[in-house]
Design an enzyme around this catalytic site. Structure first.
Site, PDB file in Angstrom:
ATOM      1  N   LYS A  97      52.254  18.024  20.849  1.00  0.00           N
ATOM      2  CA  LYS A  97      51.156  17.113  21.148  1.00  0.00           C
ATOM      3  C   LYS A  97      50.405  17.638  22.357  1.00  0.00           C
ATOM      4  O   LYS A  97      51.014  17.960  23.387  1.00  0.00           O
ATOM      5  CB  LYS A  97      51.720  15.716  21.420  1.00  0.00           C
ATOM      6  CG  LYS A  97      50.683  14.628  21.608  1.00  0.00           C
ATOM      7  CD  LYS A  97      51.387  13.292  21.823  1.00  0.00           C
ATOM      8  CE  LYS A  97      50.389  12.167  22.046  1.00  0.00           C
ATOM      9  NZ  LYS A  97      51.076  10.873  22.307  1.00  0.00           N
ATOM     10  N   HIS A 155      48.001  15.994  24.059  1.00  0.00           N
ATOM     11  CA  HIS A 155      47.450  14.956  24.921  1.00  0.00           C
ATOM     12  C   HIS A 155      48.560  13.964  25.255  1.00  0.00           C
ATOM     13  O   HIS A 155      49.681  14.080  24.759  1.00  0.00           O
ATOM     14  CB  HIS A 155      46.284  14.242  24.225  1.00  0.00           C
ATOM     15  CG  HIS A 155      46.687  13.565  22.939  1.00  0.00           C
ATOM     16  ND1 HIS A 155      46.854  14.258  21.765  1.00  0.00           N
ATOM     17  CD2 HIS A 155      46.989  12.274  22.655  1.00  0.00           C
ATOM     18  CE1 HIS A 155      47.199  13.421  20.791  1.00  0.00           C
ATOM     19  NE2 HIS A 155      47.301  12.213  21.323  1.00  0.00           N
TER      20      HIS A 155
END
Length: 226
Positions: free
Chosen positions: A109, A111
């Site tokens: 991921k 963010h």
């Protein structure tokens, strides 16, 4: 390498019975990923409601406690292992062993918190929780990830050991996927039940229709098993 403690035959028998009743373990003719025609199929994705998952977590928790293994947390490989690790953690807490758990994403991921590990930080002696070991690929990735994070993988906890060799019919591996994994990583694999337990259950099955599958399973083991 052997399990930290011998499997409990009573627990294994209960698990085979539960898997049959839940429709997770089925007998007939099934084409495996390797192209083999198997007389049985174990599909853990069919532990698909709250009651089944709660019962499944009980088996994982009881087997891990009975092993006598020292551990600090659980890790569930994406995707099936996520639910299994969570269910096991809930049962362990009920048994008085409240331990953290974590799991991984298939893709990092970029963010928020970022990274591939979700849940508790990977620390200490970590048990990898999954359903089966087929080719061992996801477990190898888990071992590497856990070690990169600074934790120590101490065992793999699975539902069923198929006790099956890999490779083609004319070039079968010397050991099963489980024994090859144990040999490579020096990490024990703890199974709730094995193919031997399944055969023992069929030996004593009260249902004649169920008992008729025993011969086909035994022949399959003679050809591909250990």
């Amino acid at each position: 390498m052997s399990n930290p403690a011998a499997a409990d035959p009573t627990l294994a028998r209960e698990f085979v019975k539960f898997s049959l009743e839940a429709g997770v373990l089925r007998f007939g003719e099934f084409r495996t990923k390797a192209g083999r025609l198997s007389p049985y199929f174990f599909n853990s994705a069919l532990f698909d409601d709250g009651a089944k998952l709660q019962r499944l977590g009980e088996f994982y928790g009881r087997r891990l406690i009975a092993s006598g293994l020292g551990f600090d947390m659980l890790f569930g490989p994406a995707y099936k292992g996520i639910t299994l690790a969570a269910a096991s953690a809930v049962e362990l807490a009920r048994l008085g062993r409240n331990v953290p758990f974590a799991y991984n994403r298939k893709e990092a991921k970029d963010h928020g918190e970022g990274g591939v590990v979700v849940g508790a930080p990977l620390r200490g002696r970590t048990v990898i929780v999954d359903d089966v070991i087929t080719d061992g690929a996801s477990k190898r990735e888990s071992v590497d990830l856990i070690r990169r994070e600074g934790a120590t993988p101490v065992a793999v906890l699975i539902a069923l050991d198929r006790m099956e060799r890999g490779g083609t019919d004319d070039a079968l591996s010397a050991g099963s996927a489980v024994t090859e994994f144990e040999r490579t990583y020096a990490i024990p694999v703890i199974a709730i039940a094995t193919l031997t337990d399944m055969l023992d259950y069929l030996d004593s099955a009260a249902d004649p229709a169920l008992a008729t599958h025993r011969a086909a399973v035994a022949r399959y083991r003679e050809r591909y098993g250990v």
